[in-house]
Design an enzyme around this catalytic site. Structure first.
Site, PDB file in Angstrom:
ATOM      1  N   GLU A   1      -5.903  85.710   1.462  1.00 19.24           N
ATOM      2  CA  GLU A   1      -7.173  84.994   1.293  1.00 19.24           C
ATOM      3  C   GLU A   1      -7.813  84.940   2.673  1.00 19.24           C
ATOM      4  OE1 GLU A   1      -8.388  84.074  -1.542  1.00 19.24           O
ATOM      5  OE2 GLU A   1      -6.665  84.100  -2.886  1.00 19.24           O
TER       6      GLU A   1
ATOM      7  N   CYS B   1     -14.317  78.881   4.120  1.00 14.66           N
ATOM      8  CA  CYS B   1     -14.348  80.336   3.939  1.00 14.66           C
ATOM      9  C   CYS B   1     -15.495  80.731   3.016  1.00 14.66           C
ATOM     10  CB  CYS B   1     -13.013  80.816   3.394  1.00 14.66           C
ATOM     11  SG  CYS B   1     -12.489  79.887   1.959  1.00 14.66           S
TER      12      CYS B   1
HETATM   13  P1  NAD Z   1      -5.987  82.199  11.702  1.00 13.81           P
HETATM   14  O1  NAD Z   1      -5.887  83.540  11.080  1.00 13.81           O
HETATM   15  O2  NAD Z   1      -6.222  82.117  13.155  1.00 13.81           O
HETATM   16  O3  NAD Z   1      -4.641  81.372  11.446  1.00 13.81           O
HETATM   17  C1  NAD Z   1      -4.154  81.157  10.131  1.00 13.81           C
HETATM   18  C2  NAD Z   1      -2.650  80.950  10.192  1.00 13.81           C
HETATM   19  O4  NAD Z   1      -2.016  82.167  10.592  1.00 13.81           O
HETATM   20  C3  NAD Z   1      -2.206  79.894  11.185  1.00 13.81           C
HETATM   21  O5  NAD Z   1      -1.163  79.147  10.597  1.00 13.81           O
HETATM   22  C4  NAD Z   1      -1.681  80.717  12.348  1.00 13.81           C
HETATM   23  O6  NAD Z   1      -0.713  80.067  13.133  1.00 13.81           O
HETATM   24  C5  NAD Z   1      -1.077  81.895  11.621  1.00 13.81           C
HETATM   25  N1  NAD Z   1      -0.909  83.111  12.411  1.00 13.81           N
HETATM   26  C6  NAD Z   1      -1.632  83.513  13.500  1.00 13.81           C
HETATM   27  N2  NAD Z   1      -1.189  84.732  13.914  1.00 13.81           N
HETATM   28  C7  NAD Z   1      -0.188  85.107  13.075  1.00 13.81           C
HETATM   29  C8  NAD Z   1       0.642  86.261  12.960  1.00 13.81           C
HETATM   30  N3  NAD Z   1       0.516  87.277  13.801  1.00 13.81           N
HETATM   31  N4  NAD Z   1       1.549  86.313  11.963  1.00 13.81           N
HETATM   32  C9  NAD Z   1       1.661  85.298  11.079  1.00 13.81           C
HETATM   33  N5  NAD Z   1       0.909  84.174  11.135  1.00 13.81           N
HETATM   34  C10 NAD Z   1      -0.005  84.076  12.114  1.00 13.81           C
HETATM   35  O7  NAD Z   1      -7.105  81.425  10.876  1.00 13.81           O
HETATM   36  P2  NAD Z   1      -7.678  79.961  11.147  1.00 13.81           P
HETATM   37  O8  NAD Z   1      -8.549  79.989  12.348  1.00 13.81           O
HETATM   38  O9  NAD Z   1      -6.577  78.970  11.084  1.00 13.81           O
HETATM   39  O10 NAD Z   1      -8.565  79.744   9.824  1.00 13.81           O
HETATM   40  C11 NAD Z   1      -9.872  80.167   9.703  1.00 13.81           C
HETATM   41  C12 NAD Z   1      -9.978  81.428   8.880  1.00 13.81           C
HETATM   42  O11 NAD Z   1      -9.375  81.258   7.611  1.00 13.81           O
HETATM   43  C13 NAD Z   1     -11.409  81.811   8.591  1.00 13.81           C
HETATM   44  O12 NAD Z   1     -11.594  83.191   8.781  1.00 13.81           O
HETATM   45  C14 NAD Z   1     -11.582  81.455   7.114  1.00 13.81           C
HETATM   46  O13 NAD Z   1     -12.583  82.169   6.441  1.00 13.81           O
HETATM   47  C15 NAD Z   1     -10.232  81.759   6.595  1.00 13.81           C
HETATM   48  N6  NAD Z   1     -10.032  81.076   5.321  1.00 13.81           N
HETATM   49  C16 NAD Z   1     -10.021  81.809   4.164  1.00 13.81           C
HETATM   50  C17 NAD Z   1      -9.891  81.168   2.933  1.00 13.81           C
HETATM   51  C18 NAD Z   1      -9.898  81.919   1.636  1.00 13.81           C
HETATM   52  O14 NAD Z   1      -9.570  81.331   0.620  1.00 13.81           O
HETATM   53  N7  NAD Z   1     -10.249  83.193   1.613  1.00 13.81           N
HETATM   54  C19 NAD Z   1      -9.752  79.775   2.901  1.00 13.81           C
HETATM   55  C20 NAD Z   1      -9.771  79.073   4.098  1.00 13.81           C
HETATM   56  C21 NAD Z   1      -9.904  79.735   5.303  1.00 13.81           C
END
Ligand code: NAD
Length: 481
Positions: A249, A283
């Site tokens: 997502e 998102c």
């Molecule tokens: P992010 O990708 O920076 O982090 C998300 C999670 O991934 C965190 O827990 C982080 O620690 C972890 N992470 C980071 N690097 C990783 C790796 N290499 N391997 C595994 N895990 C890792 O995102 P964010 O800044 O926390 O959230 C914002 C983003 O999330 C926006 O782009 C938003 O659109 C998206 N989002 C999407 C939905 C959806 O339903 N499509 C819903 C909410 C948020």
């Protein structure tokens, strides 16, 4: 948080110390004070949590679905009883006003009750065979151990959808919340711990990207359920060990189209709600609006005037504020970059465009409406994830569709029109997983919610949200009858 659970992980039904000895600080974005320090879990912690989930899976998978449903109802009940503490932890660590945080917690409880009900409706099929004396059964079985990685913008709901659906399906789970929002996850696991959920079925490790990487790379994980940015999603696809199912997502950059036949009051209210709620950190937030040239100037003026009236404040102090701060310095910098870029390329800043006066202590930014935007501006083709909205005029529906579909985003799109033909034409031609017409609530708990193109794959919510944690088995029996 003053609770003794802070600084501990929840593994195999116990609050335990991390092997890493390292801590991460969590800040309140409204005043930058340290809220808590939580473990920065390492591979040993992840290994312990996955091992507990593997052991628990061997019994949890056979637990009668009606009993699993009972556990989910009990968790939902416990969440409702703790809603204030859960909501305060959200506001304190990521800034959304308390009234909004309470709304999130109530929807979280609802998700547990919804998946409790769906759990008891999980069944397969009987398929006729060409030969007599055979019966083919199609059974649904849990996939196994789930690695759930979540972001900070809806810190509890985005864990809850994965947690409730996977436990309902008979999977066990290890959750890694965002490093920005671990304290609400700890509160949620305290709710689980207060029920009689068997040990090891749900486990929590805190930490940043490296912890997430160790979790998705773990060979004993059977499915990765990820919500977060498109860049991290792409990194995870390369990190997972072996071949395994994943749900992704990812980010949006959602368009809204306002046609010449739109109810302009509805369109302005819709844009206001879906662009500035949660400070635009959704998102499915509306990032860019295309308005028919005949309604354009009226739309932008009315929207800017309404956005100017939004109340921006610390949402713990003013619980019903319209907007709190953005969650972290990274978001604030991105917002400023998008506004500066649009300004430099000729956009009109109708309101906002700066940090609000008197709120310099935190990551506050004023709700911002940018008019006369062009597609080359960052705000029109890249997810801002902050309280900024770009608006442009269009002349034909074909042009509007082309502009809306022109970015890699495929999560959600919005339409305001009172015209039936435009409703169907846009509803069908917009290349997004969710299209909302004359409303801006694109996700409801009992309909599938997911993206396409660069916004990922897989579904949460609805029957499909549970199906993502199940695999089919064709059981062909020769019985001779
Ligand atoms: P992010 O990708 O920076 O982090 C998300 C999670 O991934 C965190 O827990 C982080 O620690 C972890 N992470 C980071 N690097 C990783 C790796 N290499 N391997 C595994 N895990 C890792 O995102 P964010 O800044 O926390 O959230 C914002 C983003 O999330 C926006 O782009 C938003 O659109 C998206 N989002 C999407 C939905 C959806 O339903 N499509 C819903 C909410 C948020």
């Amino acid at each position: 948080m003053t609770d003794q659970r802070t600084g501990r992980l929840y593994i195999n039904g116990n609050w335990v110390d991390s092997a890493s000895g390292r801590l991460l600080s969590v800040h309140n974005p409204a005043n930058l004070e340290v809220v808590a320090e939580v473990p920065d879990s390492d591979e040993r912690d992840v290994d312990r949590a996955v091992a507990a989930a593997c052991r628990a899976f061997e019994s949890w998978r056979w637990v009668n679905p009606s009993v699993r449903a009972g556990h989910l109802h009990a968790i939902g009940q416990r969440i409702a009883e703790s809603e204030r503490a859960l909501a305060e932890s959200i506001t304190r660590e990521m800034g959304k006003p308390l009234s909004e945080a309470l709304g999130e917690v109530r929807k979280l409880a609802k998700a547990f009750h919804f998946y409790a009900e769906e759990t008891t409706r999980t069944f397969g099929a009987i398929v006729p065979n060409e030969e007599d004396g055979f019966t083919s059964l199609v059974e649904r079985e849990p996939i196994g151990v789930v690695a759930a990685i979540s972001p900070w913008n809806y810190p509890l709901e985005l864990i809850g959808w994965k947690l409730a659906a996977s436990l309902g399906a008979g999977c066990t789970i290890v959750v890694k919340p965002s490093e920005y929002t671990p304290t609400s996850a700890i509160e949620l696991f305290a709710c689980l711990a207060a029920t009689d959920l068997p040990a090891g079925v749900a486990n929590l490790v805190t930490g940043a990207g490296e912890t997430g990487r160790a979790l998705v790379a773990h060979p004993a994980v059977n499915k990765v359920a990820f919500t977060g940015s498109s860049d991290t999603g792409a990194a995870i696809v390369k990190t997972v060990s072996g071949v395994k199912p994943m749900s992704m997502e990812l980010g949006g950059n959602c368009p809204m189209i306002v046609t010449e036949h739109a109810d302009l009051t509805g369109a302005v209210n819709g844009a206001l709600r879906r662009s500035f709620r949660n400070a635009g950190q959704i998102c499915i937030a509306i990032n860019r609006v295309y308005v028919h040239a005949s309604r354009y100037e009226e739309f932008v003026q009315r929207l800017a005037s309404a956005a100017e009236d939004l109340v921006v404040a610390d949402g713990l102090v003013k619980e019903d504020a319209d907007m709190g701060p953005v969650a972290n310095a990274e978001i604030l910098q991105k917002v400023e970059r998008h506004v500066d870029d649009a300004r430099a390329k000729g956009a009109r800043v109708l309101c906002g465009g700066q940090r609000p006066a008197g709120l310099e202590s935190g990551y506050f930014y004023a709700p911002t409406v940018l008019a006369d935007c062009t597609q080359d501006m960052l705000v029109m083709h890249e997810e801002t994830f902050g309280p900024v909205l770009g608006v442009a005029a269009y002349r034909s529906l074909d042009e509007a569709v082309e502009l809306a579909n022109s970015t890699p985003a495929g999560l959600a799109a919005y339409v305001y029109t009172e015209n039936l033909t435009a409703t169907f034409a846009l509803g069908r031609r917009l290349d997004f997983g969710n299209v909302a017409v004359n409303n801006v609530d694109a996700g409801i708990i009992n309909a599938p919610y997911g993206g396409r193109k660069g916004s990922g794959y897989g579904y949460e919510h609805g029957r499909e949200g549970l199906d993502g944690y199940l695999q089919l088995k064709h059981l062909r029996i020769r019985h001779g009858a």
